[in-house]
Design a protein around this motif. Structure first.
Motif, PDB file in Angstrom:
ATOM      1  N   UNK A  71       0.830  -1.202   0.000  1.00 53.60           N
ATOM      2  CA  UNK A  71       0.000   0.000   0.000  1.00 53.60           C
ATOM      3  C   UNK A  71       0.868   1.257   0.000  1.00 53.60           C
ATOM      4  N   UNK A  72       1.939   1.253   0.783  1.00 50.28           N
ATOM      5  CA  UNK A  72       2.855   2.388   0.807  1.00 50.28           C
ATOM      6  C   UNK A  72       3.556   2.557  -0.536  1.00 50.28           C
ATOM      7  N   UNK A  73       3.885   1.442  -1.161  1.00 48.44           N
ATOM      8  CA  UNK A  73       4.534   1.518  -2.468  1.00 48.44           C
ATOM      9  C   UNK A  73       3.566   2.093  -3.496  1.00 48.44           C
ATOM     10  N   UNK A  74       2.301   1.674  -3.442  1.00 50.17           N
ATOM     11  CA  UNK A  74       1.300   2.238  -4.344  1.00 50.17           C
ATOM     12  C   UNK A  74       1.150   3.731  -4.163  1.00 50.17           C
ATOM     13  N   UNK A 428     -10.491  11.689  -9.605  1.00 47.65           N
ATOM     14  CA  UNK A 428      -9.086  11.291  -9.494  1.00 47.65           C
ATOM     15  C   UNK A 428      -8.886   9.879 -10.044  1.00 47.65           C
ATOM     16  N   UNK A 429      -9.806   8.977  -9.726  1.00 47.99           N
ATOM     17  CA  UNK A 429      -9.705   7.599 -10.230  1.00 47.99           C
ATOM     18  C   UNK A 429      -9.754   7.575 -11.760  1.00 47.99           C
ATOM     19  N   UNK A 430     -10.641   8.371 -12.328  1.00 48.71           N
ATOM     20  CA  UNK A 430     -10.759   8.440 -13.788  1.00 48.71           C
ATOM     21  C   UNK A 430      -9.476   9.005 -14.391  1.00 48.71           C
ATOM     22  N   UNK A 431      -8.950  10.080 -13.778  1.00 49.20           N
ATOM     23  CA  UNK A 431      -7.709  10.696 -14.266  1.00 49.20           C
ATOM     24  C   UNK A 431      -6.557   9.708 -14.193  1.00 49.20           C
ATOM     25  N   UNK A 432      -6.439   9.014 -13.049  1.00 48.86           N
ATOM     26  CA  UNK A 432      -5.354   8.048 -12.896  1.00 48.86           C
ATOM     27  C   UNK A 432      -5.431   6.954 -13.950  1.00 48.86           C
ATOM     28  N   UNK A 433      -6.618   6.451 -14.190  1.00 54.22           N
ATOM     29  CA  UNK A 433      -6.790   5.380 -15.164  1.00 54.22           C
ATOM     30  C   UNK A 433      -6.321   5.825 -16.548  1.00 54.22           C
ATOM     31  N   UNK A 434      -6.692   7.044 -16.938  1.00 48.71           N
ATOM     32  CA  UNK A 434      -6.334   7.553 -18.264  1.00 48.71           C
ATOM     33  C   UNK A 434      -4.828   7.826 -18.359  1.00 48.71           C
ATOM     34  N   UNK A 455      -4.323   0.355 -11.825  1.00 45.40           N
ATOM     35  CA  UNK A 455      -3.807  -0.658 -12.758  1.00 45.40           C
ATOM     36  C   UNK A 455      -2.338  -0.381 -13.093  1.00 45.40           C
ATOM     37  N   UNK A 456      -1.461  -0.384 -12.069  1.00 48.88           N
ATOM     38  CA  UNK A 456      -0.049  -0.091 -12.293  1.00 48.88           C
ATOM     39  C   UNK A 456       0.617  -1.156 -13.161  1.00 48.88           C
TER      40      UNK A 456
END
Length: 460
Positions: A71-74, A428-434, A455-456
């Protein structure tokens, strides 16, 4: 505040080096030797970055018992992604602000370690103070970029009344939030008056600072450090956060003076609600201004202080004797413009209503009203704020609401805030995904086995 909470980062400065790191990822033996845990755009994440992050959190007393290394790495990956995209979007960094922040952090840490610079260098595995400063600069710069990028993502996200209603109705009845005991609080404030002689004395002193700087080569920052009464900026030599012409919330008089100056110019003394200032416009970068200021407040005479104390004593006597209500007395006698026309009622800065949840109340306010029964008037309290060194006030609790399940009509503003937070999270979730989809990302070794929310690993 330790600088490591932002996270340690190493920037790959040019395309050739980016290519070298990306090529090295193909060779797992070399990756392990280099300790490269991941690459996010133009940034690498080292194994030591995560170790340092954990050490800093523990040093600050954070409870990590329920937080996994994955979790910290994420979290580190998210910060790298924000910083990388901020660079792509050409978000500007205020270099003077970052450097002053580094100075504050080093002095703060040394104060806690009794000036042990050698121990500090050993902890961060640096062979010189300059090397430490360089790394801290990069850490703060990229942390700043990440924060600004996140602000940009959620900037403009709003919720309509219908969205608030839908959000509330979709919460199952047995899962609706419970709000704790809430109080409505009112106060009457009397502020001692400043004489014209005291104001003029401050103006002349500021004029003297200006002459000494312009004619004798004195440093504005040094004057601010020694004499400014703005505790938030004096330790930075009077340096304020970057000003922008588009900033909506700024003291009108301060804004007008700052934006009328030429680069390198010092203003004449001028007055705001906070006191008297002079401004030094250090640098102009497009729409952004780097500004230093010195703030002085006129001295209050003992006579003025006693007069204010006598006035509020008389106001309290009128209320306690029943000759006037607290609300009417506030409208008639209070010097606090923000509350007097509301009968003295205080507005909660978080919810923008008149209710203060007891468990979330500011400690100082709680101390001042604890023990008061509804309608009871406190003794006279001597207080201060950012504008006034001395003020007198009396307080009362006008209403009390016990613990209750969220009610749409009564708790609309709180529910609106929850709905807004929910919408911001989804933005934020949408931005991260894109952005993850469009950014070069490679996760190495054991961190490929983590179960990430984002989805790293770019799994289809």
């Amino acid at each position: 505040m330790f600088f490591g909470t932002i996270d340690a980062q190493e920037i790959i400065p040019d395309e050739e080096e980016v290519k070298q790191v990306k090529d090295s990822i193909v060779n797992s033996t070399r990756i392990k030797a280099d300790g490269v845990a991941a690459v996010v755009g133009d940034f690498i994440v080292l194994e030591s970055d995560l170790d340092r992050e954990i050490a800093q959190l523990e040093a600050q007393g954070a409870d990590l018992s329920g937080v996994t290394r994955c979790e910290l790495f994420g979290s580190l990956l998210e910060k790298k992604l924000y910083a990388h995209q901020a660079i792509q979007d050409s978000i500007i960094v205020n270099e003077l602000y970052i450097k002053s922040l580094v100075d504050q952090q080093i002095q703060g840490i040394l104060a806690q370690t009794r000036g042990d610079m050698e121990g500090l260098l050993n902890f961060y595995k640096k062979d010189s103070e300059q090397a430490l400063r360089d790394e801290m600069y990069e850490i703060n710069k990229n942390g700043y970029l990440a924060q600004e990028m996140q602000k940009k993502v959620i900037d403009g996200v709003e919720v309509t009344p219908e969205e608030v209603r839908t959000f509330f109705n979709e919460i199952p009845e047995d899962e609706r939030p419970t709000f704790g005991t809430e109080l409505k609080v009112a106060q009457i404030v009397v502020i001692p008056e400043v004489t014209e002689e005291a104001k003029q004395a401050v103006i002349e002193r500021l004029k003297g600072f200006k002459r000494d700087i312009e004619e004798n080569g004195s440093k504005f920052a040094t004057k601010a450090l020694f004499y400014s009464e703005d505790s938030g900026s004096k330790n930075n030599g009077g340096l304020l956060p970057t000003m922008n012409r588009k900033q909506p919330r700024m003291v009108k008089e301060f804004r007008e003076v700052a934006f009328s100056l030429q680069e390198g110019e010092i203003s004449d003394p001028f007055e705001t609600d906070f006191g008297f200032h002079i401004i030094y416009l250090e640098k102009i970068r497009g729409q952004e201004y780097d500004v230093r200021h010195i703030l002085l407040r006129p001295e209050l005479s003992e006579e003025a202080i006693q007069k204010a104390k006598d006035k509020i004593d008389k106001v309290r006597d009128l209320i306690v004797s029943g000759k006037v209500s607290f609300a009417d007395a506030a409208r008639e006698f209070s010097d606090e413009e923000e509350t007097k026309y509301e009968g003295g009622r205080l507005t909660n800065p978080t919810t923008q209503d008149f209710n203060f949840e007891l468990t979330k109340m500011d400690t100082e306010m709680y101390t001042q009203i604890q023990g008061l029964k509804d309608g009871e008037v406190s003794e006279v309290i001597q207080d201060e704020d950012r504008i006034n060194n001395i003020k007198f006030k009396i307080m009362t609790v006008t209403d009390r609401i016990d613990d209750h399940e969220a009610d749409f009509a009564r708790d609309y503003l709180k529910i609106k805030e929850l709905a807004l937070q929910d919408k911001q999270v989804r933005a934020i979730e949408k931005w991260q995904k894109e952005v993850i989809a469009d950014t070069y990302i490679k996760i190495n070794g054991k961190y490929r086995d983590c179960d990430y929310q984002s989805n790293w690993l770019k799994v289809e």
